[in-house]
Design a protein around this motif. Structure first.
Motif, mmCIF file in Angstrom:
data_model
loop_
_atom_site.group_PDB
_atom_site.id
_atom_site.type_symbol
_atom_site.label_atom_id
_atom_site.label_comp_id
_atom_site.label_asym_id
_atom_site.label_seq_id
_atom_site.Cartn_x
_atom_site.Cartn_y
_atom_site.Cartn_z
ATOM 1 N N LEU A 136 0.864 -1.174 0.000
ATOM 2 C CA LEU A 136 0.000 0.000 0.000
ATOM 3 C C LEU A 136 0.899 1.222 0.000
ATOM 4 O O LEU A 136 1.763 1.367 0.871
ATOM 5 N N ARG A 137 0.719 2.108 -0.985
ATOM 6 C CA ARG A 137 1.601 3.273 -1.126
ATOM 7 C C ARG A 137 0.840 4.546 -0.757
ATOM 8 O O ARG A 137 -0.218 4.842 -1.311
ATOM 9 N N LEU A 138 1.391 5.291 0.196
ATOM 10 C CA LEU A 138 0.805 6.547 0.653
ATOM 11 C C LEU A 138 1.817 7.668 0.467
ATOM 12 O O LEU A 138 3.032 7.449 0.565
ATOM 13 N N LEU A 139 1.302 8.871 0.221
ATOM 14 C CA LEU A 139 2.158 10.044 0.148
ATOM 15 C C LEU A 139 1.538 11.155 0.990
ATOM 16 O O LEU A 139 0.408 11.591 0.734
ATOM 17 N N PHE A 140 2.273 11.607 2.012
ATOM 18 C CA PHE A 140 1.874 12.752 2.832
ATOM 19 C C PHE A 140 2.621 13.971 2.311
ATOM 20 O O PHE A 140 3.855 14.000 2.303
ATOM 21 N N SER A 141 1.876 14.975 1.886
ATOM 22 C CA SER A 141 2.510 16.143 1.258
ATOM 23 C C SER A 141 3.360 16.945 2.237
ATOM 24 O O SER A 141 4.335 17.574 1.833
ATOM 25 N N GLY A 142 3.025 16.899 3.553
ATOM 26 C CA GLY A 142 3.580 17.921 4.435
ATOM 27 C C GLY A 142 3.077 19.268 3.950
ATOM 28 O O GLY A 142 1.996 19.368 3.374
#
Length: 530
Positions: free
Chosen positions: A181-187
């Motif tokens: 599962l791939r997640l990206l948190f932008s900050g």
């Protein structure tokens, strides 16, 4: 995933994720803004700190990092992963945050004792903050690491402040498929090619994108570095026309350093008069030293080094040096924290200058709902500082080109560049209007909004189901949605006091004042009689 902060507000960023038996946080920020929001900082966490295995930190700003000392104090014993720039900044920012809380609580307890109210304890002390620094572990940009078995993380340049990052996370789904599962948190995403940083970058084609929307509803003109300086020069020249002072509230990290560099450059180029420029913030002074240590990594770092050693710039460290600024007559510029005018030495300068017609206050960054900066921005005729009513006669100005946040079109472009998001995009870290505007633009771009979610505070989602499925939250919400990111009753009460004071001032004589007071008393008695 649980959203425990930065939902329909721009503060208190904190996301709890659980993968099997592993529980971890992305950010652990402090709430800022109204007293109702800030009260959450004193409450228990909506999770057990002992059960958290590690923290992934996007950057150093207090609304993303400010409750880490409390987390450690209450039992968290794992590592906090952050870039070296973030760690170096927090080595001065977190102890300073603890010190401010100690001072503010001491002052509050003094007033509480006079009023017969109970005393309170600071959220954490400077010593607690120093202890929490031992938990930090440095990470490099663009390199995978494994904070726990089955979980990988990689930090990408977010272009926001020194050390800021977007964080890519891969979680093993388990079973024989070896799928992840791939997640990206932008900050927080920077506004593009800033003075010190390259444009933000991140991976594409993730399963879930958790993206900030601070300025999702704002469109800024695109300006060059020199055009931005000229906009600042116009404000400075106008402010100094009547031999007055220019007071500039500024965030201690990044904003202050950019402003100082441009003010010095404008002085060198004789585009503004050469007057004393005071940096009156111990934290901003220490942060500037961190920037100088990292100058080789910054765009234009050598020029920044030179600017910070120029004669017009004076750094005031001690309280005595700060108070001496009040005795300076004629033109001068004061840059002081905090940027939203909520704490720090800027409040003393505002108290000393807001009532002066010859003074100018130039706001240079985001002003959250309920903050003194926002109240000034909205045109208040009088404000309360340290319990005292102050008339606002100074010119209140705002310049938006120094913001460290991408505007709506830039955020939309950043999201578009991430390519197809397989399951859902969650819009966070923005006030309701900003998130709604970004949501609308993103839905138009994608031809629908069925995969766009705006979480509320303390929402819980199951991300394993192939969509951001809301779950039943076993605990009560700390605040209802309508209370987040808006003025609260404390703001209303403060405005009421100021309005009453204005009415009494405008009254022709004591008889007229008695009439105002009697009408107020009758309204209260009628309310109590219901």
């Amino acid at each position: 995933m649980s959203v425990h902060g930065a939902a329909r507000t721009v503060t208190g960023s904190c996301y709890l994720l659980q993968a099997g038996d592993v529980r971890f946080l992305v950010d652990c920020g402090m709430f800022q803004g109204t007293k109702t929001l800030k009260a959450l900082n004193y409450d228990a966490f909506p999770f057990d700190p002992h059960a958290i295995d590690f923290v992934l930190l996007t950057h150093a700003h207090i609304d993303h990092s400010g409750l880490l000392p409390k987390l450690v104090k209450q039992g968290f014993a794992g590592p906090i992963h952050a870039t070296r720039g973030t760690i170096d900044l927090l080595s001065c920012m977190l102890p300073d945050s603890g010190h401010i809380q100690e001072i503010e609580v001491e002052d509050l307890n003094r007033r509480n004792s006079h009023r017969g109210r109970a005393t309170v304890e600071p959220i954490y002390t400077s010593e607690d903050a120093e202890q929490s620094l031992k938990a930090f572990r440095p990470v490099e940009y663009d390199r995978w690491f494994e904070p726990a078995p089955g979980i990988r993380a990689r930090y990408w340049n977010a272009g926001h402040i020194l050390g800021s990052a977007s964080i890519e996370i891969e979680i093993d789904k388990g079973g024989s498929s070896h799928k992840k599962l791939r997640l990206l948190f932008s900050g927080d995403i920077g506004r593009g090619a800033q003075m010190f940083h390259a444009a933000p970058d991140s991976p594409d084609n993730v399963d879930y994108l958790i993206c900030e929307g601070t300025y999702g509803g704002r469109v800024r003109p695109v300006v060059t570095a020199d055009e931005r300086r000229e906009m600042l020069a116009v404000e400075v020249r106008t402010a100094l026309k009547n031999h007055g002072a220019l007071i500039m509230p500024a965030f201690a990290v990044e904003r202050t350093q950019e402003l100082l560099a441009d003010l010095v450059t404008l002085t060198w180029e004789k585009r503004i008069p050469e007057v004393p420029i005071f940096l009156d913030s111990p934290l901003a002074i220490r942060a500037t030293e961190v920037f100088l240590d990292h100058a080789d990594e910054l765009e234009g770092g050598e020029e920044f080094r030179r600017a910070m050693n120029t004669p017009p710039l004076k750094m005031t460290v001690t309280a005595e040096e700060s108070m001496a600024i009040e005795r300076v007559s004629g033109n001068h510029i004061v840059v002081a924290a905090s940027g939203m005018c909520e704490a720090g030495r800027i409040r003393h300068h505002l108290k000393n200058h807001l009532w002066r017609e010859t003074s100018t206050v130039l706001l240079t960054g985001y002003q959250a709902q309920g903050t003194l900066g926002r109240i000034l921005c909205d045109g208040a005729r009088s404000v309360r500082i340290q319990g005292e009513a102050i008339k606002v006669r100074a010119r209140i100005r705002q310049i938006d080109t120094y913001s460290g946040h991408a505007d709506g079109p830039a955020l939309l472009k950043w999201i578009e560049d991430r390519g197809r998001v397989k399951y859902a995009t969650l819009l966070v870290h923005g006030e309701e209007e900003s998130l709604a505007a970004l949501h609308g633009e993103l839905a138009a771009l994608r031809g629908g909004d069925d995969r766009i979610v705006e979480p509320a505070l303390d929402d819980v989602f199951d991300l394993a189901a192939g969509m951001a499925t809301p779950c039943v939250n076993g605990g009560a919400r700390r605040l209802q949605a309508e209370s987040v990111g808006r003025f609260d009753w404390h703001n209303d009460l403060s405005k009421l006091w100021l309005d009453i004071s204005d009415e009494l001032d405008k009254a022709a004589d004591d008889r007229a004042r008695d009439i105002v007071i009697r009408r107020l008393r009758r309204a209260l008695e009628a309310e109590n009689g219901k």
